[in-house]
Design a protein around this motif. Structure first.
Motif, PDB file in Angstrom:
ATOM      1  N   ARG A  13       3.523 -53.481  28.589  1.00  0.00           N
ATOM      2  CA  ARG A  13       3.739 -52.582  29.513  1.00  0.00           C
ATOM      3  C   ARG A  13       2.502 -52.398  30.547  1.00  0.00           C
ATOM      4  N   THR A  14       2.670 -52.138  31.573  1.00  0.00           N
ATOM      5  CA  THR A  14       1.303 -51.969  32.593  1.00  0.00           C
ATOM      6  C   THR A  14       1.574 -51.054  33.582  1.00  0.00           C
ATOM      7  N   LEU A  15       0.467 -50.350  34.041  1.00  0.00           N
ATOM      8  CA  LEU A  15       0.674 -49.297  35.173  1.00  0.00           C
ATOM      9  C   LEU A  15       0.615 -49.865  36.535  1.00  0.00           C
ATOM     10  N   ALA A  16       1.330 -49.497  37.475  1.00  0.00           N
ATOM     11  CA  ALA A  16       1.001 -49.644  38.925  1.00  0.00           C
ATOM     12  C   ALA A  16       1.142 -48.300  39.615  1.00  0.00           C
TER      13      ALA A  16
ATOM     14  N   ASN B 169       7.343 -59.718  30.131  1.00  0.00           N
ATOM     15  CA  ASN B 169       6.236 -60.620  29.656  1.00  0.00           C
ATOM     16  C   ASN B 169       5.031 -60.869  30.330  1.00  0.00           C
ATOM     17  N   ARG B 170       3.925 -60.640  29.652  1.00  0.00           N
ATOM     18  CA  ARG B 170       2.539 -60.809  30.156  1.00  0.00           C
ATOM     19  C   ARG B 170       2.535 -59.661  31.506  1.00  0.00           C
ATOM     20  N   ALA B 171       2.966 -58.316  31.364  1.00  0.00           N
ATOM     21  CA  ALA B 171       3.422 -57.627  32.238  1.00  0.00           C
ATOM     22  C   ALA B 171       1.998 -57.345  33.036  1.00  0.00           C
ATOM     23  N   ALA B 172       0.872 -57.053  32.579  1.00  0.00           N
ATOM     24  CA  ALA B 172      -0.390 -56.838  33.406  1.00  0.00           C
ATOM     25  C   ALA B 172      -0.883 -58.082  34.032  1.00  0.00           C
ATOM     26  N   ASP B 173      -0.791 -59.130  33.348  1.00  0.00           N
ATOM     27  CA  ASP B 173      -1.302 -60.176  34.419  1.00  0.00           C
ATOM     28  C   ASP B 173      -0.418 -60.579  35.516  1.00  0.00           C
ATOM     29  N   ASN B 174       0.985 -60.425  35.216  1.00  0.00           N
ATOM     30  CA  ASN B 174       2.053 -60.705  36.214  1.00  0.00           C
ATOM     31  C   ASN B 174       2.051 -59.824  37.459  1.00  0.00           C
ATOM     32  N   VAL B 175       1.603 -58.410  37.186  1.00  0.00           N
ATOM     33  CA  VAL B 175       1.641 -57.514  38.074  1.00  0.00           C
ATOM     34  C   VAL B 175       0.243 -57.896  38.712  1.00  0.00           C
ATOM     35  N   ARG B 176      -0.816 -58.167  38.272  1.00  0.00           N
ATOM     36  CA  ARG B 176      -2.082 -58.399  38.964  1.00  0.00           C
ATOM     37  C   ARG B 176      -1.666 -59.731  39.943  1.00  0.00           C
ATOM     38  N   ARG B 177      -0.999 -60.609  39.613  1.00  0.00           N
ATOM     39  CA  ARG B 177      -0.719 -61.851  40.413  1.00  0.00           C
ATOM     40  C   ARG B 177      -0.032 -61.427  41.729  1.00  0.00           C
ATOM     41  N   LEU B 178       1.071 -60.580  41.384  1.00  0.00           N
ATOM     42  CA  LEU B 178       1.924 -59.913  42.605  1.00  0.00           C
ATOM     43  C   LEU B 178       1.251 -59.170  43.423  1.00  0.00           C
ATOM     44  N   VAL B 179       0.129 -58.382  42.879  1.00  0.00           N
ATOM     45  CA  VAL B 179      -0.535 -57.637  43.756  1.00  0.00           C
ATOM     46  C   VAL B 179      -1.626 -58.143  44.517  1.00  0.00           C
ATOM     47  N   GLY B 180      -2.390 -59.370  43.886  1.00  0.00           N
ATOM     48  CA  GLY B 180      -3.304 -59.998  44.691  1.00  0.00           C
ATOM     49  C   GLY B 180      -4.765 -59.427  44.579  1.00  0.00           C
TER      50      GLY B 180
ATOM     51  N   ILE C  99       7.013 -52.293  47.645  1.00  0.00           N
ATOM     52  CA  ILE C  99       6.287 -52.531  46.718  1.00  0.00           C
ATOM     53  C   ILE C  99       7.152 -52.742  45.589  1.00  0.00           C
ATOM     54  N   ILE C 100       7.690 -51.696  45.142  1.00  0.00           N
ATOM     55  CA  ILE C 100       8.710 -51.688  43.945  1.00  0.00           C
ATOM     56  C   ILE C 100       9.527 -52.934  44.033  1.00  0.00           C
ATOM     57  N   ARG C 101      10.116 -53.175  45.241  1.00  0.00           N
ATOM     58  CA  ARG C 101      11.178 -54.292  45.294  1.00  0.00           C
ATOM     59  C   ARG C 101      10.491 -55.412  44.799  1.00  0.00           C
ATOM     60  N   ARG C 102       9.028 -55.988  45.023  1.00  0.00           N
ATOM     61  CA  ARG C 102       8.489 -57.092  44.742  1.00  0.00           C
ATOM     62  C   ARG C 102       8.369 -57.234  43.075  1.00  0.00           C
ATOM     63  N   PHE C 103       8.009 -56.144  42.549  1.00  0.00           N
ATOM     64  CA  PHE C 103       7.835 -56.163  41.111  1.00  0.00           C
ATOM     65  C   PHE C 103       9.044 -56.257  40.411  1.00  0.00           C
ATOM     66  N   GLU C 104      10.142 -55.395  40.869  1.00  0.00           N
ATOM     67  CA  GLU C 104      11.642 -55.344  40.303  1.00  0.00           C
ATOM     68  C   GLU C 104      11.929 -56.917  40.471  1.00  0.00           C
TER      69      GLU C 104
END
Ligand code: CDP
Ligand code: MG
Length: 194
Positions: free
Chosen positions: A3-6, A111-122, A21-26
């Motif tokens: 899990r990760t926080l945004a 899966n790898r939520a923290a790294d994947n969210v950072r990747r999407l965030v930039g 923003i939520i759309r991109r994560f989902e």
């Protein structure tokens, strides 16, 4: 699953970018397991960023590098070139900014939520963030303009730096009872073997 926080920052909320923003994560496959809108107190905003010399130093050193890379003297701006003091000043701005308006905080699971969210965030600095990322597509601020105006750069979203930071940050923003479990209809598709 990790899990990760945004957190959609006040600029993102005011600009009506919550859904985008939520759309991109989902869409990427991350599952929203907690979600709320609130106006953070200064205390909550302060707790979101570590109060350690290590964090101040990291933020301060990165800023020094950026200023140096364009031939600007960071000492002129901050009155010091001590990265810890620079980091502390930036944290003060961040607390003021984050508590200045409404934000949308969420816990994302996958899966790898923290790294994947950072990747999407930039990248932190929108000017360095690649097109296709949230910050790259949705913001045009940069660190030098922001810091020169005595404010943090506005980059629409906060995301935990890694899984370790995420554990602490999720506790800062959510009680256990606010984090829910459910199955998404297409959930298995993201991890399916055949
Ligand atoms: O947000 P992120 O994890 O990408 O970056 P950080 O290094 O943890 O810094 C937290 C936030 O501080 C950034 O998102 C910026 O809003 C702000 N910041 C700033 O305004 N100026 C800097 N020189 C460094 C950070
Ligand atoms: Mg960070």
């Amino acid at each position: 699953m990790e899990r990760t926080l945004a957190v959609v920052k006040p600029d993102g909320v005011r600009r009506g970018l919550i859904g985008e923003i939520i759309r991109r994560f989902e869409k990427a496959g991350l599952k929203i397991v907690a979600l709320k809108m609130l106006k953070p107190t200064e205390e909550l905003a302060a707790n979101n960023y570590p109060d350690t010399d290590e964090w101040f130093k990291k933020v301060g050193e990165r800023s020094s590098k950026t200023f140096a890379s364009i031939g600007m003297d960071i000492k002129k701006k901050f009155g010091t070139d001590d990265p810890i003091l620079i980091g502390k000043t930036i944290k003060g701005w961040l607390v003021r900014f984050l508590s200045s308006g409404n934000v949308v905080a969420m816990v994302l699971e996958g899966n790898r939520a923290a790294d994947n969210v950072r990747r999407l965030v930039g990248e932190t600095d929108p000017l360095m963030a690649q097109a296709g990322t949230i910050r790259g597509d949705l913001s045009i601020d940069n660190v030098v303009l922001g810091n020169s105006s005595n404010r943090p750069m506005v980059n629409v979203v906060h995301a935990s730096g890694n899984a370790e930071e995420a554990k602490q940050e999720i506790k800062t923003w959510f009680n256990d009872s606010e984090i829910l479990e459910y199955n998404r209809a297409n959930e298995d598709e993201f991890y399916r073997a055949w």
